[in-house]
Design an enzyme around this catalytic site. Structure first.
Site, PDB file in Angstrom:
ATOM      1  N   CYS A 690       0.909  -1.254   0.022  1.00 45.54           N
ATOM      2  CA  CYS A 690      -0.063  -0.057   0.011  1.00 45.54           C
ATOM      3  C   CYS A 690       0.832   1.155  -0.129  1.00 45.54           C
ATOM      4  CB  CYS A 690      -0.962   0.021   1.238  1.00 45.54           C
ATOM      5  SG  CYS A 690      -2.142   1.263   1.204  1.00 45.54           S
ATOM      6  N   GLY A 691       0.784   1.822  -1.150  1.00 41.81           N
ATOM      7  CA  GLY A 691       2.055   3.016  -1.186  1.00 41.81           C
ATOM      8  C   GLY A 691       3.295   2.599  -1.250  1.00 41.81           C
ATOM      9  N   ASP A 692       4.110   3.118  -0.286  1.00 39.89           N
ATOM     10  CA  ASP A 692       5.353   2.740  -0.129  1.00 39.89           C
ATOM     11  C   ASP A 692       5.687   1.786   1.225  1.00 39.89           C
ATOM     12  OD1 ASP A 692       5.012   4.572   2.143  1.00 39.89           O
ATOM     13  OD2 ASP A 692       6.756   5.680   1.692  1.00 39.89           O
ATOM     14  N   ASP A 693       4.688   1.306   1.742  1.00 37.48           N
ATOM     15  CA  ASP A 693       4.496   0.531   2.926  1.00 37.48           C
ATOM     16  C   ASP A 693       4.491  -1.213   2.098  1.00 37.48           C
ATOM     17  OD1 ASP A 693       4.839   1.936   4.962  1.00 37.48           O
ATOM     18  OD2 ASP A 693       2.872   2.261   5.458  1.00 37.48           O
TER      19      ASP A 693
END
Length: 998
Positions: A690-693
């Site tokens: 999720c995004g940069d995670d």
């Protein structure tokens, strides 16, 4: 025969001869001693003690024979590092507090430098080691246990703001060790000690601290003329009994000290560093006058005996001028005048003469002359007693190393003191240096133009093909459907304003600003597209692609945007169980700034181009051109800058595209680990993103960093440790194998939970209650965090507005956790309370006893401003000045570059120091693709042709002319001319080379 002749007939025996010799020697010795003793009674060529010659000789002899020198080498100013210490956090007395902190550091370092140990008198909670004398007199003293230790032989007696309350200085001096004091010794009779007001009444200083306590105390005359002082000498019980016979005849043991003082703090001239060095220990008769001249320490008497109701204080300046400070007792008004002038004025016969002389001396300020006349007449007034509202505490401020700010300027408030001392800092978003430094650190310094190898390009192509699956003929959403999906109030308002203009080509411009959020380093930049038409245009494709492709069954195992908290928790726990807890956390460093144009073209753009029908390709390429190459300006300050080719945080592509880049990196790492496996099988192994995670399988722990570097990215990897839980999307899964319970990242939350960025016109109680209510929805069972929120709600609730009033504000949910807007809260189960507490303890490094103490403190608090701050052992602050000075690694080789960029943006007419256009391109691709943009991007046939540009990089300004409508350059929205300093040069102007950077 000769002896007989001399002695006559009497003959001496052998026994009588030694006796005679001894008698003669003894008499000689007695005569010598008497003469020597009598010599001590000699008359000196200067004033001498009274009494007779015998007592005078007796005193002199005892002192001379018992004097014992004490040699101590100590010069604390060798450890002075700064005379203008700063504090990043404004707690109401930031300047005076910073000086006190600096004094404490100076004292500690100077003692350590000479190999001594510290013995502190009533230290504050930050000083918790070493021997001490700690009695409970103030409430703050209860933070440490009662102690009454004995100083070591190498001890230095230290007191920071405590000497005023000592009944007599001998309690500090009697140990015959150096004494070092940081004390308040004013040079004026009232005014401000940096940021804390003080007055003097009845010879007592009334010192009131903004954000602190009020103190009333006398002042010892440490800084008076006279360099030697005497004190008693402390003895043990055994020594006292052995010396009892000596005391019975009037002998006493006395120590002599040399006293020094300095005022090293530029911002606090009324603060003094006092240190005494022991010189000698002697015995003397207490019933005989001594001729050793020393001064006696006494309390300073500020009252002017000749002018009742007035205070008067004389002091010598650095320029050797004798000045007098005068003012009424208990009042803040005071003036300073040269001593010789006041002496002359005091002899005049009329007040008119005083006024005339003052004007003749050049003193024309009415306040100044009035005070002198009132002092001359001795006029007294009754001072009113009124309450004073002092300056509130301020949040900790992120102070960029290149900032020229004199005082912190932040748009945030604290509603309690920080929970941990290493709390997050608020950016000074109103300062353009903050914006400039964020641009450099988050855009320029991390710009990435890496072109991957053929093998990596092939892997990325395979990833895109697998991600798209069978979809090849998608249609974008209609305008109407997209408008319905853009349902934020601000978006709906903008859409209504441009409803009649839908179909017009949007402006290609980014307006960026610093995000007003707490952090530990340079603040994030929000690169927003001010034209809602562009967001509408892009969202037609991104929403359709996400709905159909990214949320399709073959992507649901790894693509997590759009899920609610319960779905995310279930998915994470399922993934961890599938991997037998052999998982890693991945977190990219500044992914937005580091994404290259190659990744955007060959992953995100390629995915959409291949998924939609061919007739939409030109429009997709058009808006990707804009996202990658669009020019930018600072919204608040107006200067233009190179935004680089990275992801723009204000675009609707940010989250889905970052998630795709994240997944592609893991797919590459999986390919490295299993080169012979089928791509479809590897694709199914990708973990939640999720995004940069992201979460990944531990088998790629070593190869994923290698994969990230192949794309020019930086990645931090952390293996799952059951003791500290698993972190994903700032939620910590306490035991993903057994429960879906999560808590907020505790350290991150505790660092910023005391702050609100709501509009300052909203009452603080309302803002505080709104904020903590949201946290109680997502973390009702999280220990410490929920206890703090309940405390805030309990203490602020009675003074807050009604629920109805608070609900009417549009910003009511501004600071609510994001997940409250996503149809649900994170799961928490009461039976996991102990597990949550243990994970919190491990992640915050606060031991269990201290956590329990904080929870108990929250439950017992009666006032929100009671001290609750837990002292952190280390600071995570970066790129700033913290309480101890410059934070580690904040000043390096980048400092000249930061200063160059700041100077360039301050003077828009000068050349841009970045010869490569902000670092967005160093190789084959032209910066910002100016040649392609000069011809105009390809357009779909059904849309109006996009305006042509002739954009050329000129310094930090992008000049160009467009065919689209809008405000002409050089004109404001009302037709007036804008600041000529911000007017861009003519198109085609050549940038001047910079000598500062390459």
């Amino acid at each position: 025969m000769t002896l007989k002749v001399i002695l006559g007939e009497h003959q001496i025996t052998r026994t009588e001869l030694p006796v005679g010799i001894a008698t003669v020697s003894g008499c000689g010795a007695v005569v010598y001693c008497i003469s020597k003793f009598w010599g001590y009674g000699a008359i000196a060529p200067y004033p001498q003690s009274g009494g007779n010659r015998v007592t005078r000789a007796l005193q002199r002899a005892v002192i001379d024979k018992t004097k014992t020198p004490i040699e101590t080498r100590f010069y604390p100013l060798d450890s002075l590092r700064t005379v203008t210490p700063k504090r990043a956090v404004d707690n109401g007395h930031a300047v005076s507090g910073a000086v006190r902190d600096a004094a404490r550091r100076l004292i500690d370092e100077s003692i350590t430098a000479v190999g001594g140990s510290k013995f502190e008198v009533n230290p504050n909670p930050n000083s918790s080691t070493g021997l001490r004398n700690h009695f409970h007199f103030a409430v703050g003293d209860l933070a440490q246990d009662f102690r009454n230790d004995t100083p070591a032989d190498d001890a230095f007696i230290v007191g920071v703001d405590v000497d005023y309350y000592v009944t007599e200085p001998d309690v500090l001096l009697e140990h015959m060790r150096p004494v070092v004091l940081h004390t308040f010794n004013p040079k004026k009779v009232s005014g401000f000690d940096a940021d804390s007001p003080f007055t003097i009444k009845n010879n007592l200083v009334e010192y009131k601290v903004s954000g602190g306590a009020a103190w009333v105390h006398p002042v010892w005359d440490w800084c008076e003329a006279g360099e030697f002082i005497a004190s008693r000498v402390r003895t043990s019980w055994k020594e006292w009994f052995l010396q009892l016979p000596l005391r019975m005849i009037g002998l006493e043991k006395v120590g002599y000290h040399k006293i020094h003082h300095c005022r090293p703090w530029t911002d606090c001239p009324d603060r003094a560093l006092v240190y005494t060095i022991p010189q000698y220990v002697i015995w003397r008769f207490n019933w005989i006058d001594t001729e050793l001249h020393v001064r006696k320490l006494k309390r300073i008497e500020y009252q002017d005996e000749t002018k009742p109701g007035w205070n008067r204080l004389e002091y010598v300046t650095d320029r050797n001028e004798l000045l007098v400070s005068i003012g009424r007792e208990g009042e803040h008004a005071q003036i300073t005048i040269e001593k010789e002038k006041l002496d002359m004025l005091s002899g005049l016969s009329a007040t008119q003469s005083v006024n005339v002389r003052l004007i003749g001396m050049g003193h024309k300020d009415p306040q100044y002359t009035s005070m002198i006349v009132q002092y001359y007449t001795g006029k007294k007034v009754v001072s009113p007693i009124s309450p004073t509202v002092y300056k509130p505490t301020m949040p900790r401020v992120h102070w960029p190393v290149t900032s020229d700010a004199d005082v912190p300027e932040v748009s945030a408030r604290q509603y309690t003191l920080p929970i941990v001392s290493d709390c997050m800092m608020m950016p000074m978003i109103k300062r353009w240096e903050t914006m400039s430094e964020s641009i450099e650190r988050r855009v320029t310094f991390v710009a990435n133009d890496k072109k991957p190898s053929d093998r990596i390009a092939k892997i990325a192509e395979t990833f895109v093909k697998l991600m798209n699956g069978p979809f090849k003929d998608l249609d974008p959403l209609s305008i109407e459907e997209t408008i319905e999906r853009l349902n934020k109030p601000s978006q709906q308002l903008q859409l209504r304003a441009v409803f009649e203009m839908i179909g017009v080509e949007p402006r290609q411009l980014i307006e960026s600003f610093n995000k007003n959020e707490p952090g530990m380093k340079s603040s994030r930049i929000i690169s927003g597209f001010p034209d809602i038409l562009f967001i509408l245009k892009v969202s037609r494709y991104t929403l359709a692609y996400s709905d159909i492709v990214l949320h399709a069954e073959h992507n649901e195992h790894w693509y997590y945007p759009g899920r609610n908290p319960t779905e995310i928790a279930d998915g994470v726990c399922e993934f961890v169980s599938e991997c037998d807890a052999e998982v890693i956390e991945t977190d990219f460093s500044n992914l937005d700034g580091r994404v290259s144009s190659w990744m955007q073209r060959n992953i995100a753009q390629k995915a959409m181009v291949q998924a939609f029908r061919p007739e939409y390709r030109d429009e997709i390429i058009s808006f990707m051109d804009t996202i990658i190459n669009c020019s930018a300006k600072a919204k608040r300050f107006g200067f233009r800058y190179e935004p680089g080719v990275g992801v723009k945080s204000g675009s609707s592509t940010t989250t889905p595209h970052n998630t795709q880049y994240n997944g592609c990196v893991e797919f590459t790492a999986l390919t490295f680990e299993h080169p012979d496996a089928e791509p479809e099988d590897l694709f199914r192994l990708i973990g939640p993103k999720c995004g940069d995670d992201g979460l990944s399988r531990a088998i790629i722990q070593k190869s994923i960093n290698r994969a990230a570097k192949c794309f020019g990215l930086e990645l931090k990897v952390e293996r799952y440790n059951p003791e500290i839980g698993l972190c994903f999307l700032s939620r910590v899964f306490v035991d993903p194998l057994a429960t879906t319970t999560t808590i907020q990242d505790p350290l991150r939350t505790l660092r910023k939970l005391h702050l609100t960025t709501r509009d300052p016109t909203i009452p603080l109680a309302d803002a505080a209650c709104d904020r903590v209510e949201g946290h109680l929805c997502t973390d009702a069972l999280t220990p410490l965090i929920s206890d703090y929120c309940k405390m805030v709600l309990r203490l602020y609730g009675p003074t807050a507005s009604t629920e109805q009033v608070r609900n009417q504000r549009r910003s009511r949910n501004k600071e609510k956790p994001y997940w409250l807007t996503c149809d649900g809260s994170w799961p928490q189960h009461p039976q996991d309370a102990h597990l949550m507490k243990q994970v919190l303890i491990k992640r915050t490094a606060i031991d269990e006893d201290q956590v329990d103490a904080l929870i108990g403190r929250f439950a017992a608090m009666k006032d929100v401003w009671e001290k609750i701050t837990h002292d952190s052992e280390e600071s995570a602050a970066a790129c700033t000045f913290d309480e101890d000075g410059v934070a580690p690694n904040s000043v390096d080789e980048s400092l000249p570059m930061l200063n160059d960029a700041k100077q360039t943006r301050a003077n828009p007419g000068t050349s841009r120091p970045h010869s490569n256009g902000g670092g967005s391109s160093h190789g084959n691709e032209l910066p910002r693709r100016t040649e392609q943009r000069a011809q105009g991007p390809r357009q779909p046939a059904r849309l109006p042709k996009q305006g042509k540009t002739n954009g050329k990089s000129d310094g930090n300004i992008t000049a160009g002319e467009t065919q689209r409508g809008g405000i002409p350059r050089g004109k404001g929205p009302r037709g007036g001319k804008t600041n000529t300093r911000r007017t861009p040069p003519k198109a085609g102007a050549q940038p001047q080379p910079s000598n500062n950077r390459k």
